[in-house]
Motif scaffolding. Structure first.
Motif, PDB file in Angstrom:
ATOM      1  N   LEU A  98       0.833  -1.203   0.000  1.00  0.00           N
ATOM      2  CA  LEU A  98       0.000   0.000   0.000  1.00  0.00           C
ATOM      3  C   LEU A  98       0.869   1.255   0.000  1.00  0.00           C
ATOM      4  O   LEU A  98       0.630   2.199  -0.769  1.00  0.00           O
ATOM      5  N   ASN A  99       1.877   1.269   0.829  1.00  0.00           N
ATOM      6  CA  ASN A  99       2.707   2.468   0.953  1.00  0.00           C
ATOM      7  C   ASN A  99       3.629   2.672  -0.239  1.00  0.00           C
ATOM      8  O   ASN A  99       4.012   3.816  -0.539  1.00  0.00           O
ATOM      9  N   VAL A 111       9.753   2.912   2.826  1.00  0.00           N
ATOM     10  CA  VAL A 111       8.372   3.284   3.095  1.00  0.00           C
ATOM     11  C   VAL A 111       7.930   2.628   4.398  1.00  0.00           C
ATOM     12  O   VAL A 111       8.563   1.701   4.896  1.00  0.00           O
ATOM     13  N   ASP A 112       6.819   3.108   4.941  1.00  0.00           N
ATOM     14  CA  ASP A 112       6.361   2.630   6.245  1.00  0.00           C
ATOM     15  C   ASP A 112       6.060   1.141   6.255  1.00  0.00           C
ATOM     16  O   ASP A 112       5.450   0.599   5.329  1.00  0.00           O
ATOM     17  N   ASP A 113       6.466   0.490   7.319  1.00  0.00           N
ATOM     18  CA  ASP A 113       6.061  -0.875   7.640  1.00  0.00           C
ATOM     19  C   ASP A 113       5.635  -0.864   9.097  1.00  0.00           C
ATOM     20  O   ASP A 113       6.310  -1.394   9.974  1.00  0.00           O
ATOM     21  N   GLY A 114       4.520  -0.197   9.357  1.00  0.00           N
ATOM     22  CA  GLY A 114       4.101  -0.034  10.738  1.00  0.00           C
ATOM     23  C   GLY A 114       5.019   0.929  11.474  1.00  0.00           C
ATOM     24  O   GLY A 114       5.773   1.703  10.890  1.00  0.00           O
ATOM     25  N   ARG A 144      -4.717  -9.327  -2.915  1.00  0.00           N
ATOM     26  CA  ARG A 144      -5.682  -8.253  -3.184  1.00  0.00           C
ATOM     27  C   ARG A 144      -4.967  -6.935  -3.490  1.00  0.00           C
ATOM     28  O   ARG A 144      -5.345  -6.196  -4.398  1.00  0.00           O
ATOM     29  N   MET A 145      -3.923  -6.628  -2.729  1.00  0.00           N
ATOM     30  CA  MET A 145      -3.174  -5.402  -2.973  1.00  0.00           C
ATOM     31  C   MET A 145      -2.458  -5.461  -4.321  1.00  0.00           C
ATOM     32  O   MET A 145      -2.366  -4.455  -5.040  1.00  0.00           O
ATOM     33  N   PRO A 157      -5.476  -3.867   3.944  1.00  0.00           N
ATOM     34  CA  PRO A 157      -5.034  -3.055   5.082  1.00  0.00           C
ATOM     35  C   PRO A 157      -6.176  -2.224   5.647  1.00  0.00           C
ATOM     36  O   PRO A 157      -7.077  -1.782   4.908  1.00  0.00           O
ATOM     37  N   LEU A 158      -6.137  -1.988   6.955  1.00  0.00           N
ATOM     38  CA  LEU A 158      -7.257  -1.346   7.637  1.00  0.00           C
ATOM     39  C   LEU A 158      -7.548   0.045   7.088  1.00  0.00           C
ATOM     40  O   LEU A 158      -8.706   0.475   7.069  1.00  0.00           O
ATOM     41  N   GLU A 159      -6.524   0.771   6.635  1.00  0.00           N
ATOM     42  CA  GLU A 159      -6.756   2.110   6.086  1.00  0.00           C
ATOM     43  C   GLU A 159      -7.701   2.056   4.890  1.00  0.00           C
ATOM     44  O   GLU A 159      -8.562   2.936   4.727  1.00  0.00           O
TER      45      GLU A 159
END
Length: 408
Positions: free
Chosen positions: A15-16, A169-172, A103-104, A322-324
């Motif tokens: 996602l990020n 990029v972000d991983d949590g 899915r992503m 992802p929840l976002e």
């Protein structure tokens, strides 16, 4: 050499990467106006179909053939285009992670990206096969984008092929710890690990040491951190703000429900929090806030989720994205309650302008297991407290003290 190559091992990382690529195209690193609501409402996520006290199917979806069983619909968003970015999925073994990644990957392909699914952990010989398959791509890449600098797989790839330009990029919340360790010149180690080195860590220490140097900026290498988290730029690096512009352009605005939703964490699975204390806290939060659904973390074990369903009456939802994205598609509660995790930083950005409220429940010291380090305790406190300028203090009847974020 002008190609860009991304390595991802989780749905959030993918996602990020899409968010980073969107920022490159739009020319606005911080994204568009946070108040933008994007396209018209789209296909809804978890439907809340399961009765209270019973575990739901993944994503809370109805039986096959229902609308929510189809691929996620989207608003107009950015037009698909040819990109010089190839995304390599170093596939994990966890079934929930693999499902969300599929899915992503579908969404990425719809936006015109090349996605390569690599079975990097498929039995003996998979490491050598992966390195052989990816070597030509690595040699030709001008920029490498990684989602998890702590990954042994990523570290090994970086030791063999040092990129001229690197983006993390972000991983949590691991991004916060990565930036701090890079600034202090420390070895890279995940925040919840004990202070002592394990035999495997000692064996791989040379790889980790070289990878840490490859993750640091030099005269011949630039390093960028693309993040939605409050991160101080390590010397020589560039921190680019991440405002979930792609997510807001692609999905929503969501339909809001009257109740509250809880967001689960894997703090029990990572050996940080006592299971009984955690489940009691979930029950207290559900009672205090009138929550009806529990969005499970992809790493939460089925046995724990079953206990939560039985002992709290909450519907367990296992998101398939992802929840976002799930929250942006909706339906989502008017209040979302979470323990310290990335979502207390990311949901306010993804849900900007929707009127949803997010609350974060601090982890009380008595919930922690005996072997948890002071470093881990401090990190959890920092995750909950780094957005202090947006916090309102609340008093919960049976739950620990709450902090609330309101946006909209």
């Amino acid at each position: 050499m002008n190609g860009r190559l991304a390595f991802v091992e989780s749905p959030v990382q993918l996602l990020n990467v899409l968010e980073w690529a969107h920022a490159q195209v739009t020319g606005a690193p911080g994204g568009d106006d946070p108040g933008r609501t994007g396209a018209a409402p789209t296909a809804q996520g978890p439907s809340g179909a399961a009765p209270r006290g019973r575990a739901a199917v993944p994503g809370g979806r109805p039986p096959a053939g229902g609308a929510a069983d189809r691929p996620p619909e989207s608003g107009p968003g950015p037009a698909p285009a040819a990109h010089d970015l190839t995304v390599v999925v170093l596939s994990p073994t966890d079934p929930m992670s693999r499902g969300q990644l599929r899915r992503m990957a579908q969404l990425a392909r719809e936006d015109g990206f090349s996605v390569r699914w690599q079975e990097a952990r498929e039995g003996r010989g998979s490491l050598a096969r992966t390195l052989r398959d990816l070597a030509p791509l690595l040699r030709a890449a001008e920029r490498i984008i990684v989602g998890d600098p702590f990954s042994r797989y990523v570290q090994l790839l970086l030791t063999l092929f040092g990129p001229r330009h690197l983006t993390v990029v972000d991983d949590g919340t691991a991004t916060m710890e990565f930036a701090a360790q890079l600034t202090r010149g420390e070895r890279l180690v995940r925040w919840h690990r004990r202070g002592s080195l394990r035999p495997r860590d000692l064996l791989l220490a040379p790889v980790s040491s070289l990878a840490r140097r490859r993750l640091a900026p030099t005269r011949g290498r630039t390093v960028e951190i693309f993040t939605s988290l409050p991160v101080e730029a390590p010397p020589g690096t560039t921190v680019t703000p991440h405002a979930f512009a792609w997510t807001r352009a692609r999905f929503g605005p969501p339909r809001l429900t009257r109740g509250a939703d809880l967001v689960g964490t894997s703090l029990v699975e990572t050996g940080v929090v006592d299971a009984d204390r955690y489940i009691q806290a979930v029950a207290d939060l559900a009672r205090t806030h009138g929550a009806t659904r529990y969005f499970a973390h992809r790493r939460e074990r089925p046995a724990k989720l079953h206990r939560i369903a039985v002992e709290t009456g909450l519907e367990i939802v296992r998101p398939d994205l992802p929840l976002e994205l799930i929250a942006r598609r909706g339906p989502i509660g008017r209040t979302v309650v979470s323990f310290p995790s990335t979502v207390v930083h990311t949901l306010p950005l993804a849900l900007a302008g929707t009127g949803v409220k997010v609350a974060v429940c601090k982890v009380a010291p008595e919930w922690l297991l005996e072997n948890v380090s002071e470093r881990a305790q401090g990190f959890l406190s920092g995750v909950a407290g780094t957005a202090a300028h947006e916090v309102d203090r609340l008093t919960a009847r049976a739950a620990p003290a709450m902090e609330r974020f309101e946006f909209g």
